[in-house]
Scaffold this motif. Structure first.
Motif, PDB file in Angstrom:
ATOM      1  N   ASP A   1     -42.472 -32.248 121.090  1.00 37.01           N
ATOM      2  CA  ASP A   1     -41.262 -32.539 121.685  1.00 37.01           C
ATOM      3  C   ASP A   1     -40.660 -33.774 121.257  1.00 37.01           C
ATOM      4  OD1 ASP A   1     -43.505 -33.941 122.906  1.00 37.01           O
ATOM      5  OD2 ASP A   1     -42.171 -34.066 124.783  1.00 37.01           O
ATOM      6  N   ASP A   2     -41.797 -34.875 120.937  1.00 36.08           N
ATOM      7  CA  ASP A   2     -41.034 -36.242 120.475  1.00 36.08           C
ATOM      8  C   ASP A   2     -40.368 -35.999 119.105  1.00 36.08           C
ATOM      9  OD1 ASP A   2     -42.261 -37.301 122.772  1.00 36.08           O
ATOM     10  OD2 ASP A   2     -43.974 -38.207 121.741  1.00 36.08           O
ATOM     11  N   ALA A   3     -41.088 -35.256 118.358  1.00 40.03           N
ATOM     12  CA  ALA A   3     -40.563 -35.072 116.990  1.00 40.03           C
ATOM     13  C   ALA A   3     -39.115 -34.352 117.058  1.00 40.03           C
ATOM     14  CB  ALA A   3     -41.283 -34.293 115.997  1.00 40.03           C
ATOM     15  N   LEU A   4     -38.837 -33.291 117.913  1.00 40.13           N
ATOM     16  CA  LEU A   4     -37.750 -32.399 118.039  1.00 40.13           C
ATOM     17  C   LEU A   4     -36.709 -33.472 118.599  1.00 40.13           C
ATOM     18  CD1 LEU A   4     -39.104 -29.257 119.326  1.00 40.13           C
ATOM     19  CD2 LEU A   4     -38.182 -29.730 116.956  1.00 40.13           C
ATOM     20  N   ILE A   5     -36.859 -34.323 119.562  1.00 45.82           N
ATOM     21  CA  ILE A   5     -35.864 -35.131 120.051  1.00 45.82           C
ATOM     22  C   ILE A   5     -35.603 -36.215 119.200  1.00 45.82           C
ATOM     23  CG2 ILE A   5     -35.621 -36.908 121.838  1.00 45.82           C
ATOM     24  CD1 ILE A   5     -37.234 -35.216 123.770  1.00 45.82           C
ATOM     25  N   VAL A   6     -36.346 -36.841 118.470  1.00 51.98           N
ATOM     26  CA  VAL A   6     -36.012 -37.699 117.158  1.00 51.98           C
ATOM     27  C   VAL A   6     -35.249 -37.102 116.215  1.00 51.98           C
ATOM     28  CG1 VAL A   6     -37.098 -39.086 115.439  1.00 51.98           C
ATOM     29  CG2 VAL A   6     -38.155 -39.394 117.676  1.00 51.98           C
ATOM     30  N   ALA A   7     -35.572 -35.685 115.781  1.00 46.73           N
ATOM     31  CA  ALA A   7     -34.566 -35.033 114.921  1.00 46.73           C
ATOM     32  C   ALA A   7     -33.291 -34.629 115.405  1.00 46.73           C
ATOM     33  CB  ALA A   7     -35.287 -33.935 114.609  1.00 46.73           C
ATOM     34  N   TRP A   8     -33.159 -34.486 116.788  1.00 44.13           N
ATOM     35  CA  TRP A   8     -32.000 -34.048 117.457  1.00 44.13           C
ATOM     36  C   TRP A   8     -31.036 -35.357 117.391  1.00 44.13           C
ATOM     37  CZ3 TRP A   8     -29.825 -35.443 121.960  1.00 44.13           C
ATOM     38  CH2 TRP A   8     -28.312 -35.114 122.414  1.00 44.13           C
ATOM     39  N   VAL A   9     -31.747 -36.511 117.944  1.00 45.99           N
ATOM     40  CA  VAL A   9     -30.632 -37.705 117.872  1.00 45.99           C
ATOM     41  C   VAL A   9     -30.289 -38.213 116.406  1.00 45.99           C
ATOM     42  CG1 VAL A   9     -30.821 -40.350 118.490  1.00 45.99           C
ATOM     43  CG2 VAL A   9     -31.756 -38.685 120.128  1.00 45.99           C
ATOM     44  N   LEU A  10     -31.347 -38.082 115.484  1.00 45.91           N
ATOM     45  CA  LEU A  10     -31.071 -38.665 114.154  1.00 45.91           C
ATOM     46  C   LEU A  10     -29.724 -37.528 113.643  1.00 45.91           C
ATOM     47  CD1 LEU A  10     -34.411 -39.462 112.504  1.00 45.91           C
ATOM     48  CD2 LEU A  10     -32.493 -40.976 112.912  1.00 45.91           C
ATOM     49  N   ARG A  11     -30.010 -36.581 113.839  1.00 47.53           N
ATOM     50  CA  ARG A  11     -28.967 -35.344 113.529  1.00 47.53           C
ATOM     51  C   ARG A  11     -27.633 -35.657 113.826  1.00 47.53           C
ATOM     52  NH1 ARG A  11     -28.512 -30.101 111.155  1.00 47.53           N
ATOM     53  NH2 ARG A  11     -30.999 -29.969 110.994  1.00 47.53           N
ATOM     54  N   ARG A  12     -27.602 -35.985 115.324  1.00 47.27           N
ATOM     55  CA  ARG A  12     -26.436 -36.396 115.822  1.00 47.27           C
ATOM     56  C   ARG A  12     -25.662 -37.866 115.249  1.00 47.27           C
ATOM     57  NH1 ARG A  12     -24.945 -34.499 121.218  1.00 47.27           N
ATOM     58  NH2 ARG A  12     -23.189 -35.846 120.733  1.00 47.27           N
ATOM     59  N   LEU A  13     -26.508 -38.814 115.114  1.00 47.77           N
ATOM     60  CA  LEU A  13     -26.468 -40.052 114.475  1.00 47.77           C
ATOM     61  C   LEU A  13     -25.913 -39.691 112.960  1.00 47.77           C
ATOM     62  CD1 LEU A  13     -26.333 -43.175 114.952  1.00 47.77           C
ATOM     63  CD2 LEU A  13     -28.369 -42.958 113.622  1.00 47.77           C
ATOM     64  N   VAL A  14     -26.580 -39.021 112.311  1.00 53.57           N
ATOM     65  CA  VAL A  14     -26.144 -38.882 110.730  1.00 53.57           C
ATOM     66  C   VAL A  14     -24.733 -38.170 110.854  1.00 53.57           C
ATOM     67  CG1 VAL A  14     -26.827 -37.675 108.522  1.00 53.57           C
ATOM     68  CG2 VAL A  14     -28.376 -39.090 109.835  1.00 53.57           C
ATOM     69  N   ARG A  15     -24.575 -37.248 111.394  1.00 52.75           N
ATOM     70  CA  ARG A  15     -23.294 -36.471 111.592  1.00 52.75           C
ATOM     71  C   ARG A  15     -22.232 -37.014 111.990  1.00 52.75           C
ATOM     72  NH1 ARG A  15     -24.721 -30.233 112.924  1.00 52.75           N
ATOM     73  NH2 ARG A  15     -25.783 -29.829 110.944  1.00 52.75           N
ATOM     74  N   GLY A  16     -22.667 -38.032 112.964  1.00 53.04           N
ATOM     75  CA  GLY A  16     -21.556 -38.765 113.556  1.00 53.04           C
ATOM     76  C   GLY A  16     -21.026 -40.134 112.876  1.00 53.04           C
ATOM     77  N   ALA A  17     -22.019 -40.966 112.449  1.00 48.09           N
ATOM     78  CA  ALA A  17     -21.845 -42.187 111.601  1.00 48.09           C
ATOM     79  C   ALA A  17     -21.831 -41.864 110.286  1.00 48.09           C
ATOM     80  CB  ALA A  17     -22.907 -43.221 111.991  1.00 48.09           C
ATOM     81  N   GLY A  18     -22.481 -40.898 109.713  1.00 44.44           N
ATOM     82  CA  GLY A  18     -22.365 -40.673 108.211  1.00 44.44           C
ATOM     83  C   GLY A  18     -23.790 -41.137 107.757  1.00 44.44           C
ATOM     84  N   PRO A  19     -24.173 -40.411 106.913  1.00 43.56           N
ATOM     85  CA  PRO A  19     -25.528 -40.901 105.886  1.00 43.56           C
ATOM     86  C   PRO A  19     -25.428 -42.065 105.374  1.00 43.56           C
ATOM     87  CG  PRO A  19     -24.429 -38.888 104.970  1.00 43.56           C
ATOM     88  CD  PRO A  19     -23.683 -39.185 106.280  1.00 43.56           C
TER      89      PRO A  19
END
Length: 161
Positions: free
Chosen positions: A116-134
């Protein structure tokens, strides 16, 4: 020996009181966080030492730097004006969630507890990378490129680096 001696429980008289601190009491909330961090650090250190012992020194160095690099990345992203407030709020929420000793699924449950921790980290990172850019994430990454590629891939970025 009186009948039922082994089954009797000691009782407090009206003038006695239970000790305020000592064994048998509940731990304070922050103690769970300290124990969690200590266990994580011990496991992490063991894995780093195992990599060194098996002759994979470069992998061990990257792993030893990974968590500190992630912390530096989060701190830098929180101060970057190109990162939207909602993404900064997600990062702060992620930090709070990971630091809080209670999870959606308790960590003592093997595999699922950490999933569950890994999934939440992945979800936040995905949102951040898509929003701010890689590119923003890559600019703030303080470590080696191989772990950065892993972080970006984990976040859903498929572009070659």
């Amino acid at each position: 020996m009186p009948h039922g001696f082994l089954l009797s429980q000691p009782t407090l008289t009206e003038t006695e009181s239970a000790p305020a601190h000592g064994y048998g009491g509940a731990m304070p909330w922050w103690a769970y966080g300290i124990i969690t961090v200590a266990i994580f650090a011990a496991l992490w250190g063991t894995l780093v030492l195992a990599l060194y012992a098996t002759g994979r020194g470069e992998d061990a160095k990257e792993l030893a730097r990974f968590v500190p690099d992630c912390l530096v990345l989060v701190r830098r992203l929180l101060h970057d004006p190109r990162v939207a407030r909602r993404h900064k709020a997600l990062l702060l929420g992620l930090i709070a969630y990971l630091a809080f000793p209670f999870d959606l699924v308790p960590d003592f449950i093997p595999i699922v507890g950490q999933l569950d921790d890994a999934l939440i980290v992945a979800w936040v990172l995905r949102r951040l990378v898509r929003g701010a850019g890689p590119e923003v994430v890559a600019q703030h990454w303080p470590g080696a490129q191989r772990p950065l590629r892993l972080v970006l891939r984990f976040a859903g970025d498929r572009s070659p680096r």
